[in-house]
Design an enzyme around this catalytic site. Structure first.
Site, PDB file in Angstrom:
ATOM      1  N   LYS A  39       0.832  -1.218   0.000  1.00  0.00           N
ATOM      2  CA  LYS A  39       0.000   0.000   0.000  1.00  0.00           C
ATOM      3  C   LYS A  39       0.858   1.256   0.000  1.00  0.00           C
ATOM      4  CE  LYS A  39      -3.939   2.269   1.562  1.00  0.00           C
ATOM      5  NZ  LYS A  39      -4.553   2.877   0.398  1.00  0.00           N
ATOM      6  N   CYS A  63      -3.389   9.028  -7.596  1.00  0.00           N
ATOM      7  CA  CYS A  63      -4.429   8.833  -6.578  1.00  0.00           C
ATOM      8  C   CYS A  63      -5.534   9.875  -6.777  1.00  0.00           C
ATOM      9  CB  CYS A  63      -3.813   8.968  -5.180  1.00  0.00           C
ATOM     10  SG  CYS A  63      -5.045   8.890  -3.884  1.00  0.00           S
ATOM     11  N   LYS A  84       2.386   4.365 -11.973  1.00  0.00           N
ATOM     12  CA  LYS A  84       0.965   3.999 -12.033  1.00  0.00           C
ATOM     13  C   LYS A  84       0.170   5.192 -12.557  1.00  0.00           C
ATOM     14  CE  LYS A  84      -2.553   1.616  -9.321  1.00  0.00           C
ATOM     15  NZ  LYS A  84      -2.759   0.839  -8.114  1.00  0.00           N
ATOM     16  N   CYS A 128     -40.493 -13.455 -21.546  1.00  0.00           N
ATOM     17  CA  CYS A 128     -40.467 -12.314 -20.621  1.00  0.00           C
ATOM     18  C   CYS A 128     -40.764 -10.992 -21.331  1.00  0.00           C
ATOM     19  CB  CYS A 128     -39.123 -12.227 -19.907  1.00  0.00           C
ATOM     20  SG  CYS A 128     -37.733 -11.836 -20.990  1.00  0.00           S
ATOM     21  N   CYS A 151     -36.852  -8.423 -24.707  1.00  0.00           N
ATOM     22  CA  CYS A 151     -36.275  -8.126 -26.026  1.00  0.00           C
ATOM     23  C   CYS A 151     -37.247  -7.289 -26.846  1.00  0.00           C
ATOM     24  CB  CYS A 151     -35.906  -9.412 -26.758  1.00  0.00           C
ATOM     25  SG  CYS A 151     -37.300 -10.534 -26.992  1.00  0.00           S
TER      26      CYS A 151
HETATM   27  C1  LIG Z   1      -9.877   0.848  -0.986  1.00  0.00           C
HETATM   28  C2  LIG Z   1      -8.822   1.009  -2.043  1.00  0.00           C
HETATM   29  C3  LIG Z   1      -7.604   1.595  -1.727  1.00  0.00           C
HETATM   30  C4  LIG Z   1      -6.610   1.739  -2.698  1.00  0.00           C
HETATM   31  N1  LIG Z   1      -5.418   2.269  -2.364  1.00  0.00           N
HETATM   32  C5  LIG Z   1      -4.443   2.398  -3.285  1.00  0.00           C
HETATM   33  C6  LIG Z   1      -3.152   2.850  -2.924  1.00  0.00           C
HETATM   34  O1  LIG Z   1      -2.868   3.134  -1.763  1.00  0.00           O
HETATM   35  N2  LIG Z   1      -2.225   2.982  -3.905  1.00  0.00           N
HETATM   36  C7  LIG Z   1      -2.493   2.658  -5.208  1.00  0.00           C
HETATM   37  O2  LIG Z   1      -1.605   2.786  -6.063  1.00  0.00           O
HETATM   38  N3  LIG Z   1      -3.702   2.196  -5.570  1.00  0.00           N
HETATM   39  C8  LIG Z   1      -4.678   2.059  -4.649  1.00  0.00           C
HETATM   40  N4  LIG Z   1      -5.893   1.535  -5.007  1.00  0.00           N
HETATM   41  C9  LIG Z   1      -6.157   1.234  -6.432  1.00  0.00           C
HETATM   42  C10 LIG Z   1      -5.876  -0.237  -6.749  1.00  0.00           C
HETATM   43  O3  LIG Z   1      -4.531  -0.576  -6.577  1.00  0.00           O
HETATM   44  C11 LIG Z   1      -6.284  -0.549  -8.212  1.00  0.00           C
HETATM   45  O4  LIG Z   1      -5.506   0.244  -9.084  1.00  0.00           O
HETATM   46  C12 LIG Z   1      -7.755  -0.269  -8.462  1.00  0.00           C
HETATM   47  O5  LIG Z   1      -8.510  -0.670  -7.356  1.00  0.00           O
HETATM   48  C13 LIG Z   1      -8.286  -0.984  -9.712  1.00  0.00           C
HETATM   49  O6  LIG Z   1      -8.176  -2.385  -9.589  1.00  0.00           O
HETATM   50  P1  LIG Z   1      -9.411  -3.333  -9.097  1.00  0.00           P
HETATM   51  O7  LIG Z   1     -10.571  -3.033  -9.991  1.00  0.00           O
HETATM   52  O8  LIG Z   1      -8.870  -4.725  -9.206  1.00  0.00           O
HETATM   53  O9  LIG Z   1      -9.705  -2.949  -7.697  1.00  0.00           O
HETATM   54  C14 LIG Z   1      -6.882   1.350  -4.038  1.00  0.00           C
HETATM   55  C15 LIG Z   1      -8.109   0.755  -4.347  1.00  0.00           C
HETATM   56  C16 LIG Z   1      -9.072   0.574  -3.368  1.00  0.00           C
HETATM   57  C17 LIG Z   1     -10.369  -0.092  -3.721  1.00  0.00           C
END
Ligand SMILES: Cc1cc2nc3c(=O)[nH]c(=O)nc-3n(C[C@H](O)[C@H](O)[C@H](O)COP(=O)(O)O)c2cc1C
Length: 402
Positions: free
Chosen positions: A47, A138, A181, A351, A354
């Site tokens: 994280k 983010c 990212k 149903c 369509c």
């Molecule tokens: C609750 C939550 C917290 C996240 N925190 C981070 C983070 O701290 N850093 C990051 O790069 N991505 C974060 N993400 C994004 C995920 O790494 C990922 O890019 C995003 O959820 C899409 O993938 P998914 O559809 O499999 O969840 C977070 C996602 C969620 C749901």
């Protein structure tokens, strides 16, 4: 039939299979990541963490779902950084590498100044992180200090700043790979991807969560989730974001020659294969694990392995990007070939969905007889396919050549 080997190499790092736990709550502690590794995940990006001088306070609750419950179409969160700062995260990297030397341990970092980025990256490298993921996407904002604010709410919405921050991180990382990212919230993600390459980045991870507002509470009028009467923009993830993530991966794969990590809405091995076909070398999962647990890895890897073997492929690397040649501009898809809907009368449950959809959303080509049997007027049917999408019975309606 040969046996497929799921090993892949991503930015020079060997992975026992292409599946990584994405930086998120599922990778927020060594104990959780260890359980993920024991279940079979090839690696984890811990994280996102930062420097202790940065404020990091989270308001709860921080999640709201679209169609919550077992379907959970999408998940919205207002989560920020890990509540562990860099030194504690580095301890976790050291522990994980000592206990799982063959698994990939990445660390996601977010700084606000050049000095901070360099310090964070150096510490992560010294701890033995296999790769650094630069979090500049983010939705709660990623900024640089001083006058240079990004053209948008995140660094990764600004090509010039993306290149700059990538270079800061890469210069400090030396031989450790730096993956950047990216957010899908840009006009042209290929410009940002090129900036990563220009800045010396080793790979790209796409996508971060999509900035959104998942709903509004009809009593307090505040966006969901409501925190003491207020709400905020958040990050949208899960099943619903897969189309956006796939498009971003395909766009980036067509624009830059860098290894890609595909993330966004991966729930099944079929989803995983689709990301590989459009250019991802490895895959990351977050929301599906938050919903169903680390154990989903066995279905993902078994399914991928079987699919590769059935197709005569011996490794995931053999299929990376194979779908890109089939992705063409709209004018290049074959036009003018007439198809029509064909309804299986044995399967039809009467149903009428369509009929209604075709009547009010398409070309009035499906009639509903007194006996509740749907019938296609082949002359009127243009072959749009809406009926297939609304029919609740799999295989009942198919598009066939006229
Ligand atoms: C609750 C939550 C917290 C996240 N925190 C981070 C983070 O701290 N850093 C990051 O790069 N991505 C974060 N993400 C994004 C995920 O790494 C990922 O890019 C995003 O959820 C899409 O993938 P998914 O559809 O499999 O969840 C977070 C996602 C969620 C749901």
């Amino acid at each position: 039939m040969g046996k497929a080997d799921l090993q892949v190499t991503y930015c020079g790092v060997k992975l026992v299979n292409p599946f990584l736990l994405a930086s998120s709550p599922v990778t927020d502690s060594q104990e959780m990541v260890a359980r993920g590794f024991e279940a079979g995940w090839a690696g984890a990006v811990l994280k996102t963490t930062t420097h202790p001088s940065e404020e990091n306070s989270i308001a709860y609750p921080m999640m709201a779902g679209l169609d919550p419950g077992s379907s959970l179409v999408g998940l919205h969160n207002t989560d920020l950084l890990s509540d562990r700062y860099i030194d504690e995260m580095c301890e976790q990297v050291i522990w994980l590498k000592a206990h799982f030397p063959e698994r990939c341990v990445g660390l996601s970092l977010m700084g606000t100044t050049r000095a901070q980025w360099e310090e964070l990256v150096r510490k992560a490298c010294q701890a033995g992180a296999d790769l650094i993921e630069a979090s500049i996407s983010c939705p709660q904002g990623s900024m640089v200090e001083g006058d240079e604010q990004p053209d948008g709410r995140m660094i990764s919405q600004d090509a010039r700043l993306t290149e700059k921050v990538t270079r800061w991180a890469k210069t400090a990382a030396g031989r450790t790979p730096v993956v950047v990212k990216l957010s899908p919230g840009v006009t042209d993600i290929t410009r940002i991807a090129r900036a990563v390459k220009q800045g010396g980045g080793d790979g790209i991870c796409a996508i971060d969560s999509i900035e959104g507002i998942v709903g509004v509470d009809l009593t307090s009028f505040a966006p969901l989730p409501v925190v003491q009467g207020y709400g905020t923009r958040g990050g949208y993830t899960g099943r619903a974001v897969k189309p956006v993530a796939l498009r971003c991966i395909a766009d980036i794969a067509g624009a830059v020659d860098l290894p890609l990590s595909g993330v966004g809405g991966i729930y099944s091995w079929q989803d995983a294969v689709q990301f590989l076909l459009l250019g991802a070398t490895c895959l990351q999962v977050c929301t599906a694990v938050m919903q169903h647990g680390f154990g989903i890895i066995s279905g993902l890897s078994d399914g991928l392995c079987r699919w590769l073997e059935d197709g005569g492929f011996s490794s995931p690397a053999e299929v990376v990007g194979r779908g890109l040649g089939k992705l063409v501009q709209h004018e290049a898809i074959p036009h003018g070939i007439k198809v029509v809907a064909s309804i299986d009368t044995e399967l039809c449950i009467g149903c009428g969905l369509c009929h209604v959809a075709c009547r009010d959303g398409a070309h009035q080509a499906i009639f509903f007889k007194q006996d509740r049997q749907a019938v296609v007027d082949r002359q009127a049917c243009v072959g749009c396919g809406l009926c297939v999408q609304v029919c609740p019975v799999p295989g009942c309606i198919q598009m066939v050549n006229d």
